[in-house]
Enzyme design. Structure first.
Site, short mmCIF file in Angstrom:
data_model
loop_
_atom_site.label_atom_id
_atom_site.label_comp_id
_atom_site.label_asym_id
_atom_site.label_seq_id
_atom_site.Cartn_x
_atom_site.Cartn_y
_atom_site.Cartn_z
N GLY A 472 45.62 43.72 34.74
CA GLY A 472 44.78 42.59 34.36
C GLY A 472 44.85 41.47 35.38
N GLY A 477 46.67 34.10 37.73
CA GLY A 477 47.52 35.16 38.28
C GLY A 477 47.11 36.53 37.83
CG ASP A 600 42.38 30.62 27.06
OD1 ASP A 600 41.15 30.66 26.94
OD2 ASP A 600 43.00 31.17 27.99
#
Length: 650
Positions: A472, A477, A600
């Site tokens: 991912g 990052g 989020d």
């Protein structure tokens, strides 16, 4: 980045000579109207998402020189009757129609790239009819059956990538001896079996030979010594046995030699010293024994030397100190003994040195623990505290007739110097701790329940942060799958890109959020790491429990090649996931010591374990509500500013 399909009206450009649409996000089929572009020289549709049937008449593009159909989603097999073009099913059929009738309909074709698709069936024996072919790439498809044995007719071929699927051995190489221009054979990961034929030595102009990742057996043929122009020889990840023939160490132009992960025995021949241009030597995971030859010091260009996981014994040669440009030296997991040459500890460009799991002894003087690994050497002593080695024993005093007064003077001077050094050490420790406290690093690392992992541990666990382990990519990052050595724990390693603005703060926020929260529907943190990498750059990462079923995002919006099992989910299973997420949020909002707002929450931040139980993760944008903020309905981000007893990873 282009999207959508290829427009049909391209055919109106009758003078068009090149169509270069590679590296986009094109979908759909190749328009049949392109057959009217009789002057087309280059057709490059690689690295898209194209699929489906290919217009058979495209084979009439007689001016075509370059055909790039690689890294797409084409599939299908080659038709039995190549003349029945109306029955062609897909690009592979077309591509192999080109292969079969190439000499007639595509007489000028030089570059044919079909790699990285899902083509099936046989590679046609009529492919060599395209006598001008210079580069062919079949790699990473699902071709079956043997490779045609008449490739010797391709007099101009320069590079061959891949040979298709199973039931292949290397007997077809015999025909390639007639290919006087052949310089590159890239036959890696092709499920090739059998022995490497001695006839391979007749392809005398070879420059690069890749046979890695196959099932080859037997010994390395001596005839390879005839290939005097070889620069790269890669035979790793096979089942080769026998000794290393000195004939393959006679290539004065050899730059890379990789024989990793075989069953080779015997010694490393002293003839390795003849490879004066050698930069990369990989011979790990074999059964090589004896001493490391001193002649290896003649390889002054070496940058990487990996002899790990063998049976080498004796001392580390002092001659290795000649490797002034060495970047990686791995001699781990052998039976080496004696002292570590001091010169090995002072290489100017060294990025990593691994001497672990040997029988080395004596005092070490390494200054940077992140560049060196010496674990498993029970007779070593000294060094910096991070190595956790015992203090070296003092030598017994010699009866040299030294006067008492001189001994007293030496003792006093030594004591004064010791006090100065001790004072400096205390000052340094105080400064480091004070600096660490100003960085506001999280406090949970010394609570006894989190692992203390190093950058080197994470580097090894993720295969050097290999793209093969990348699972991912986010705003701050990347996430890699890793396997920790000490207990074989499978983890997801989130590495922060500190070049991105806000990445360091995101690391701090996530650490603070995860410090005290514990819930079955939150991603479990394993450890954290704040240190420097092998190049001296800042490094920050978090290690979480690995979730084998990936994110909810991938299940809701599966890719073309992904297993779409979502559509078999029933209503109860879907509700279970929704309840899991709601339970996590209810805990964060009402049952934490300090309430946490995620900020989020989205499908990509909901991860699924083996039992399809949902876990909420990624707290990089979280906010914390103090009691005062809760009472006034105003949220604020808070960090504890006390000096945490933080022990950064080493």
């Amino acid at each position: 980045m282009l999207q959508g399909g290829i427009p049909n009206n391209l055919s109106n450009c009758s003078e068009l000579r090149s169509i270069l649409l590679d590296q986009n996000e094109l979908v759909g089929r190749i328009p049949v109207e392109l057959i009217s572009l009789s002057k087309l020289v280059s057709l490059n549709l690689g690295r898209n998402n194209l699929m489906g049937n290919i217009p058979p008449p495209l084979g009439n593009l007689s001016s075509l020189v370059s055909l790039y159909l690689h890294y797409d989603s084409f599939e299908g097999s080659i038709p039995d009757e190549l003349g029945q073009l109306a029955k062609l099913q897909n690009l592979e059929t077309y591509s192999n129609k080109l292969s079969a009738n190439l000499g007639l309909t595509l007489p000028n074709l030089k570059y044919l790239y079909l790699s990285e698709n899902a083509f099936t069936g046989l590679i046609p024996v009529s492919l060599p009819n395209a006598s001008r072919l210079a580069v062919i790439s079949f790699a990473n498809n699902n071709f079956s059956g043997p490779m045609p044995g008449n490739f010797g007719r391709l007099q101009d071929i320069n590079i061959l990538f891949g040979v298709g699927g199973g039931d292949n051995d290397l007997s077809f190489l015999t025909s390639l001896t007639n290919c006087s221009h052949l310089e590159g054979l890239y036959l890696y990961s092709n499920r090739l079996s059998g022995q490497i034929p001695s006839s391979i030595g007749n392809i005398t102009r070879l420059v690069k030979l890749y046979l890695d990742g196959n099932c080859l057996q037997g010994s390395i043929p001596l005839s390879l010594g005839n290939c005097r122009h070889l620069e790269t020889l890669v035979l790793s990840r096979n089942k080769l046995n026998g000794t290393i023939p000195k004939e393959i160490l006679s290539f004065h132009s050899l730059v890379t030699l990789n024989i990793d992960q075989n069953s080779l025995v015997g010694s490393l021949p002293p003839d390795v010293g003849k490879l004066e241009l050698l930069q990369y030597l990989f011979a790990s995971h074999n059964k090589l024994m004896g001493e490391i030859p001193r002649e290896i010091n003649n390889c002054l260009s070496l940058e990487v030397l990996n002899l790990s996981n063998n049976l080498f014994q004796g001392a580390i040669p002092l001659s290795l100190s000649n490797f002034k440009g060495i970047k990686l030296l791995d001699l781990s997991h052998n039976n080496l003994s004696g002292h570590i040459p001091e010169a090995l500890q002072k290489f100017p460009f060294l990025e990593y040195l691994d001497l672990s799991s040997n029988d080395l002894e004596g005092q070490i003087v390494f200054k940077n623990s992140s560049k060196f690994s010496i674990l498993g050497n029970k007779k070593l002593c000294g060094g910096i505290p991070q190595f956790w080695l015992p203090v070296c024993p003092k030598n017994a005093p010699k009866k040299d007739g030294m006067s008492i007064s001189l001994k007293v003077i030496i003792s006093i001077v030594g004591a004064v110097l010791g006090l100065i050094l001790l004072s400096f050490l205390f000052a340094t420790v105080f400064w480091v701790r004070r600096k660490a406290s100003t960085r506001l690093l999280p406090a949970f690392f010394l609570e006894g329940q989190f692992l203390n992992v190093s950058y080197a541990d994470l580097f090894k666990a993720t295969g050097g942060f290999s793209l093969d382990n990348l699972i991912g990519v986010g705003s701050y990052g990347s996430v890699y799958k890793g396997l920790l050595d000490h207990d074989q724990t499978c983890v997801a390693v989130k590495v922060f890109n500190l070049q991105e603005h806000g990445a360091s703060r995101s690391f701090m926020v996530e650490c603070e959020a995860l410090r005290n929260i514990r819930h079955r529907n939150l991603v479990k943190i394993i450890s954290a790491c704040s240190s420097i990498d092998f190049k001296g750059n800042d490094f920050k990462a978090l290690e979480f429990e690995y979730m084998p079923n990936g994110s909810l995002e991938k299940w809701l919006h599966p890719s073309v090649h992904w297993n779409q099992e979502l559509w078999s989910w029933n209503l109860i299973q879907r509700l279970d996931i929704a309840i899991d997420v709601a339970s996590a949020l209810e805990y964060l909002h009402h049952h934490c010591q300090i309430s946490v707002i995620h900020r989020d929450l989205k499908p990509s931040n909901v991860l699924l374990d083996d039992d399809m139980c949902a876990h909420v993760g990624d707290f990089g944008l979280a906010r914390f509500l103090s009691n005062a903020a809760t009472n006034t309905s105003q949220d604020q981000t808070t960090f504890t500013t006390q000096a945490y007893p933080f022990n950064p990873c080493i």
